[in-house]
Scaffold this active site. Structure first.
Site, PDB file in Angstrom:
ATOM      1  N   LYS A 107       0.837  -1.195   0.000  1.00  0.00           N
ATOM      2  CA  LYS A 107       0.000   0.000   0.000  1.00  0.00           C
ATOM      3  C   LYS A 107       0.879   1.254   0.000  1.00  0.00           C
ATOM      4  CE  LYS A 107      -4.180  -1.808   0.292  1.00  0.00           C
ATOM      5  NZ  LYS A 107      -5.277  -1.509  -0.636  1.00  0.00           N
ATOM      6  N   ASP A 190      -8.795  -1.072 -10.117  1.00  0.00           N
ATOM      7  CA  ASP A 190      -9.597  -1.678  -9.054  1.00  0.00           C
ATOM      8  C   ASP A 190     -10.854  -0.845  -8.826  1.00  0.00           C
ATOM      9  OD1 ASP A 190     -10.714  -2.778  -6.789  1.00  0.00           O
ATOM     10  OD2 ASP A 190      -9.101  -2.217  -5.441  1.00  0.00           O
ATOM     11  N   LYS A 214     -13.243  -8.123  -7.499  1.00  0.00           N
ATOM     12  CA  LYS A 214     -13.661  -8.538  -6.159  1.00  0.00           C
ATOM     13  C   LYS A 214     -15.114  -8.997  -6.213  1.00  0.00           C
ATOM     14  CE  LYS A 214     -10.364  -5.409  -3.972  1.00  0.00           C
ATOM     15  NZ  LYS A 214     -10.130  -4.234  -3.109  1.00  0.00           N
TER      16      LYS A 214
END
Length: 326
Positions: A107, A190, A214
């Protein structure tokens, strides 16, 4: 396939699980679990998500609990470690929680931190992995295009696999992709998939080399598979800081994708300090078996949310169910 709300609430349990390290600004993870004909399933949109966005997560939970999983191509999924935006000194301790993982997602672009912090963290991850390990970055749309270009040049010496969501918009992703193409670096999307009204826009625009998919935010395994098929791009199946029940959903999605060239981001149970099962879905030699999970009653009791938070989640379920019914 919308079951009555009463069927969902009949088995619904709300738990609050501590994290090992603050992640996405939270120190505990609240989720709702309930059981359908196919087994236990999870509804866990983050607390700040509104009902419209959260209703997709309920669709996913119902899909996994009430609909048979599609045929699968593999029984185990290779996974990456996830490294929160911690000080470089803490990197080794966190990565030790992901045994055998050859890939680390780091991250970066955390609010309140500097590029120097990112460089130090990535350097520590590279030292931990050695020359053959893989490092991918996740900026969570934290940079504008110029900032992204500057940061990528600073971080590129650490041999990056790809950069996930460096910027917020599809146009920005397309721009930064052009700017760094000569470096041989791939751009992954994403938020531009899971938070978009049209999850295929980024693929049609040629703004990314690959997509992060996801299951919960996209409405479940079956809908996510249709998006993968239509997009025609390589994908990484990832998670949203779920319990082992939610990770099971992601594993079945990853197992049902015909081509899976990248390690998947499905090892995030390792970021939790507790789970709803004593047989957690965590990596063994860098991979996780594809299987369903039945929560342990004792753990559901131990980590049960208080009455006020449980009522809050039940009301959220009721509102989201009403949206789906409409």
């Amino acid at each position: 396939m919308l079951p009555p709300l009463s069927d969902i609430l009949a088995s619904a349990r709300v738990v609050s699980l501590p994290l090992r390290q603050k992640f996405r600004g939270v120190e505990t993870r609240e989720v709702a679990l309930f059981e359908g004909p196919e087994g236990w399933t999870e509804f866990s949109p983050f607390l700040e998500y509104d009902d419209e966005e959260s209703s997709a997560w309920l669709t996913a939970a119902i899909d996994f609990g009430w609909r048979a999983a599609p045929p699968i191509f593999r029984s185990g999924i290779r996974v990456n470690a996830t490294l929160p935006a911690v000080d470089a000194a803490k990197v080794a301790v966190i990565l030790d929680q992901f045994p055998g993982c050859r890939t680390v997602k780091v991250k970066v672009a955390e609010a309140g931190q500097t590029l120097a912090d990112d460089v130090a963290r990535v350097a520590a991850a590279r030292e931990y992995l050695g020359a053959e390990g893989r490092i991918r970055l996740d900026a969570n749309a934290g940079w504008n295009v110029d900032e992204a270009e500057h940061a990528i040049h600073a971080l590129a010496p650490y041999d990056l696999e790809y950069i996930e969501q460096p910027c917020a918009t599809v146009d920005e992703l397309a721009d930064i992709r052009k700017r760094v193409k000569y470096m041989g670096l791939s751009i992954a999307a994403d938020e531009s998939v899971r938070k978009a009204s049209d999850p295929l826009e980024v693929a049609r625009a040629g703004a990314a080399n690959l997509l992060v998919i996801k299951a919960q935010p996209l409405g479940g395994i079956h809908r996510a598979l249709s998006i993968v098929d239509e997009a025609g791009l390589p994908v990484v199946i990832s998670s949203a800081l779920e319990t082992s029940v939610g990770i099971s959903m992601g594993l079945y999605l990853a197992a049902a994708v015909s081509e899976l060239p990248y390690d998947c981001g499905l090892a995030t149970v390792s970021l939790l300090a507790a789970d709803v099962t004593s047989d957690s879905l965590v990596p063994v030699e860098g991979a996780i078996d594809v299987r369903r999970v039945v929560p342990d009653a004792a753990l559901l009791d131990r980590y049960a949310a208080d009455a006020e938070r449980t009522a809050w989640w039940h009301e959220r379920l009721e509102r989201c169910h009403a949206l789906l019914k409409e």
